[in-house]
Scaffold this motif. Structure first.
Motif, PDB file in Angstrom:
ATOM      1  N   LEU A 116      32.657  74.884  54.026  1.00 55.84           N
ATOM      2  CA  LEU A 116      33.728  74.290  53.223  1.00 55.84           C
ATOM      3  C   LEU A 116      35.108  74.764  53.645  1.00 55.84           C
ATOM      4  O   LEU A 116      36.081  74.032  53.545  1.00 55.84           O
ATOM      5  CB  LEU A 116      33.505  74.622  51.740  1.00 55.84           C
ATOM      6  CG  LEU A 116      32.333  73.924  51.052  1.00 55.84           C
ATOM      7  CD1 LEU A 116      32.175  74.450  49.636  1.00 55.84           C
ATOM      8  CD2 LEU A 116      32.551  72.420  51.033  1.00 55.84           C
ATOM      9  N   GLY A 117      35.238  76.005  54.086  1.00 48.98           N
ATOM     10  CA  GLY A 117      36.551  76.552  54.367  1.00 48.98           C
ATOM     11  C   GLY A 117      37.206  77.032  53.088  1.00 48.98           C
ATOM     12  O   GLY A 117      36.696  76.836  51.972  1.00 48.98           O
ATOM     13  N   LEU A 118      38.375  77.656  53.216  1.00 48.33           N
ATOM     14  CA  LEU A 118      39.058  78.235  52.062  1.00 48.33           C
ATOM     15  C   LEU A 118      39.401  77.181  51.017  1.00 48.33           C
ATOM     16  O   LEU A 118      39.074  77.319  49.833  1.00 48.33           O
ATOM     17  CB  LEU A 118      40.325  78.956  52.528  1.00 48.33           C
ATOM     18  CG  LEU A 118      41.237  79.500  51.424  1.00 48.33           C
ATOM     19  CD1 LEU A 118      40.500  80.525  50.576  1.00 48.33           C
ATOM     20  CD2 LEU A 118      42.492  80.118  52.027  1.00 48.33           C
ATOM     21  N   ARG A 119      40.055  76.111  51.454  1.00 47.55           N
ATOM     22  CA  ARG A 119      40.484  75.091  50.494  1.00 47.55           C
ATOM     23  C   ARG A 119      39.303  74.320  49.913  1.00 47.55           C
ATOM     24  O   ARG A 119      39.297  73.953  48.740  1.00 47.55           O
ATOM     25  CB  ARG A 119      41.492  74.164  51.154  1.00 47.55           C
ATOM     26  CG  ARG A 119      42.847  74.843  51.348  1.00 47.55           C
ATOM     27  CD  ARG A 119      43.747  74.119  52.337  1.00 47.55           C
ATOM     28  NE  ARG A 119      45.062  74.739  52.421  1.00 47.55           N
ATOM     29  CZ  ARG A 119      45.311  75.872  53.080  1.00 47.55           C
ATOM     30  NH1 ARG A 119      44.336  76.504  53.704  1.00 47.55           N
ATOM     31  NH2 ARG A 119      46.530  76.380  53.102  1.00 47.55           N
ATOM     32  N   GLY A 120      38.302  74.069  50.729  1.00 54.83           N
ATOM     33  CA  GLY A 120      37.100  73.412  50.221  1.00 54.83           C
ATOM     34  C   GLY A 120      36.382  74.264  49.193  1.00 54.83           C
ATOM     35  O   GLY A 120      35.890  73.755  48.179  1.00 54.83           O
ATOM     36  N   ALA A 121      36.313  75.569  49.443  1.00 56.54           N
ATOM     37  CA  ALA A 121      35.669  76.476  48.493  1.00 56.54           C
ATOM     38  C   ALA A 121      36.444  76.525  47.181  1.00 56.54           C
ATOM     39  O   ALA A 121      35.853  76.544  46.094  1.00 56.54           O
ATOM     40  CB  ALA A 121      35.571  77.873  49.101  1.00 56.54           C
ATOM     41  N   ALA A 122      37.779  76.547  47.266  1.00 55.66           N
ATOM     42  CA  ALA A 122      38.595  76.556  46.048  1.00 55.66           C
ATOM     43  C   ALA A 122      38.420  75.261  45.267  1.00 55.66           C
ATOM     44  O   ALA A 122      38.295  75.266  44.035  1.00 55.66           O
ATOM     45  CB  ALA A 122      40.066  76.760  46.420  1.00 55.66           C
ATOM     46  N   VAL A 147      38.720  83.329  46.613  1.00 56.49           N
ATOM     47  CA  VAL A 147      38.576  84.768  46.858  1.00 56.49           C
ATOM     48  C   VAL A 147      37.179  85.067  47.396  1.00 56.49           C
ATOM     49  O   VAL A 147      37.009  85.915  48.273  1.00 56.49           O
ATOM     50  CB  VAL A 147      38.861  85.566  45.570  1.00 56.49           C
ATOM     51  CG1 VAL A 147      38.606  87.053  45.799  1.00 56.49           C
ATOM     52  CG2 VAL A 147      40.304  85.348  45.123  1.00 56.49           C
ATOM     53  N   GLY A 148      36.170  84.336  46.888  1.00 59.11           N
ATOM     54  CA  GLY A 148      34.822  84.522  47.412  1.00 59.11           C
ATOM     55  C   GLY A 148      34.744  84.185  48.890  1.00 59.11           C
ATOM     56  O   GLY A 148      34.082  84.889  49.667  1.00 59.11           O
ATOM     57  N   PHE A 149      35.440  83.124  49.300  1.00 58.17           N
ATOM     58  CA  PHE A 149      35.449  82.761  50.720  1.00 58.17           C
ATOM     59  C   PHE A 149      36.177  83.810  51.550  1.00 58.17           C
ATOM     60  O   PHE A 149      35.739  84.159  52.651  1.00 58.17           O
ATOM     61  CB  PHE A 149      36.120  81.403  50.904  1.00 58.17           C
ATOM     62  CG  PHE A 149      36.258  80.997  52.347  1.00 58.17           C
ATOM     63  CD1 PHE A 149      35.191  80.416  53.017  1.00 58.17           C
ATOM     64  CD2 PHE A 149      37.434  81.227  53.041  1.00 58.17           C
ATOM     65  CE1 PHE A 149      35.306  80.063  54.349  1.00 58.17           C
ATOM     66  CE2 PHE A 149      37.564  80.881  54.374  1.00 58.17           C
ATOM     67  CZ  PHE A 149      36.493  80.291  55.034  1.00 58.17           C
TER      68      PHE A 149
END
Length: 356
Positions: free
Chosen positions: A142-148, A129-131
């Motif tokens: 990182l991208g969405l999945r990397g951030a998660a 959600v932060g991304f």
């Protein structure tokens, strides 16, 4: 060894079930494809190496197709490029969540435990959600999945560090720390959603859990992130069996309890993070599947861990197929929650909490 025979027997049966579920699921959609045609498409995709040529640092491997059944190009494209990546990603996610749930229930000696108990899901939610809301603050591209994935690991290891004192990690303290961190991170997610503006729809859709838009690179990455830790978890199955007797008894029998807990918690966090990062919050898989398989195969983790993981793969593929089969696609997290919540209440009514 008896357990080896039972493990092979149950695993072979569950692999057959998974193959049947995958084949059936690949045929279901706006364009119906008979299972026989799906099987032909999958067989046509099988290749074997026929030669290797080396030219300097480059290695060229030539391959040949084993089968050449007559199927239409449209069916081949639909199965291999549209449906199969999503189905296989669902299988990997279900596999990871069920495996992590099995480990968590063993560590906490409680069939009500699930992979999110140490804050992995909440951490992933904050990262994702932060991304979505403020991608500029997420470092390293990182991208969405990397951030998660990163958020999930940070939360899990944060819970572990908070619960550990003088090299000892009491299970009760770990549980309470997990609850506290989950509550705090839930508030962070709520704050981010409150200030998400037009991106709130995307954020909510991720939080509901879904497999839409899966790709082959995601499948490959997820398989690696899950398979390697899972092999190590299998090596610790016997130690986890002994720990069910209690930490003091396990210590007296030669098990390095604290070291074993660290390894199990770390690897469970990694495989859970790998699943949540690509699928969002998919609840109850890590609760339902391990408990059902424990009733079927018993509490021996040498048998329970691989069978629960395979059953989790089939379960999530089946529920995702149900989620996308209606007139409007429903996030798979909703379907698993609808199935999981009644089962959770059933466990409470049956007082299964202290059976491990």
């Amino acid at each position: 060894m008896r357990f080896a025979g039972r493990t092979v027997g149950w695993s072979a049966g569950l692999v057959a079930v998974l193959c049947a579920v995958v084949t059936t699921s690949a045929g279901i959609g706006p364009v119906w494809i008979p299972p026989a045609d799906v099987g032909k498409v999958l067989l046509n995709a099988v290749v074997v190496p026929t030669g290797i040529s080396i030219s300097g640092p480059a290695v060229d491997v030539t391959t040949a197709h084993v089968f050449s059944y007559a199927v239409s190009d449209l069916q081949t494209q639909i199965v291999l490029q549209v449906r199969l990546p999503r189905i296989l990603l669902g299988a990997v996610v279900g596999f990871s969540l069920a495996a992590a749930g099995t480990i968590m229930q063993g560590i906490f000696r409680n069939p009500m435990a699930d992979p999110s108990i140490i804050g992995v899901s909440s951490g992933a939610a904050v990262g994702a959600v932060g991304f979505i809301v403020a991608p500029v603050v997420i470092p390293f591209g990182l991208g969405l999945r990397g951030a998660a994935f990163a958020g999930a690991l940070v939360a899990a290891f944060g819970v572990y560090l908070i619960a550990t004192r003088n090299g000892h990690t009491p299970v009760a303290t770990l549980l309470l720390a997990g609850v506290a961190i989950q509550t705090f991170l839930g508030a962070v997610v709520s704050f981010l959603l409150l200030h998400s503006g037009e991106s709130i729809r995307r954020a909510l859709y991720w939080l509901m859990g879904h497999l839409k838009g899966a790709s082959w690179p995601e499948v490959t990455t997820s398989v690696v992130l899950v398979a390697v830790p899972f092999v190590v978890l299998l090596a610790y199955a016997r130690d986890l069996n002994v720990m069910l007797l209690g930490e003091e008894d396990a210590q007296s029998l030669g098990i390095e309890v604290e070291r074993t807990k660290r390894v199990l918690l770390a690897l469970s966090a990694v495989i859970t993070a790998a699943g949540v990062a690509v699928a969002g919050i998919v609840g109850f898989v890590g609760l339902i599947v391990p408990h059902v398989m424990r009733l079927l195969v018993g509490p021996d983790h040498r048998i329970l861990l691989p069978t629960a993981a395979l059953a989790g793969a089939s379960f999530l593929v089946a529920t995702d197929t149900l989620a996308r089969s209606g007139s409007a696609e429903v996030p798979v997290g909703i379907v698993t929650a609808v199935l999981g919540a009644p089962f959770f209440l059933y466990l409470l009514r049956k007082r299964e909490v202290h059976e491990l």
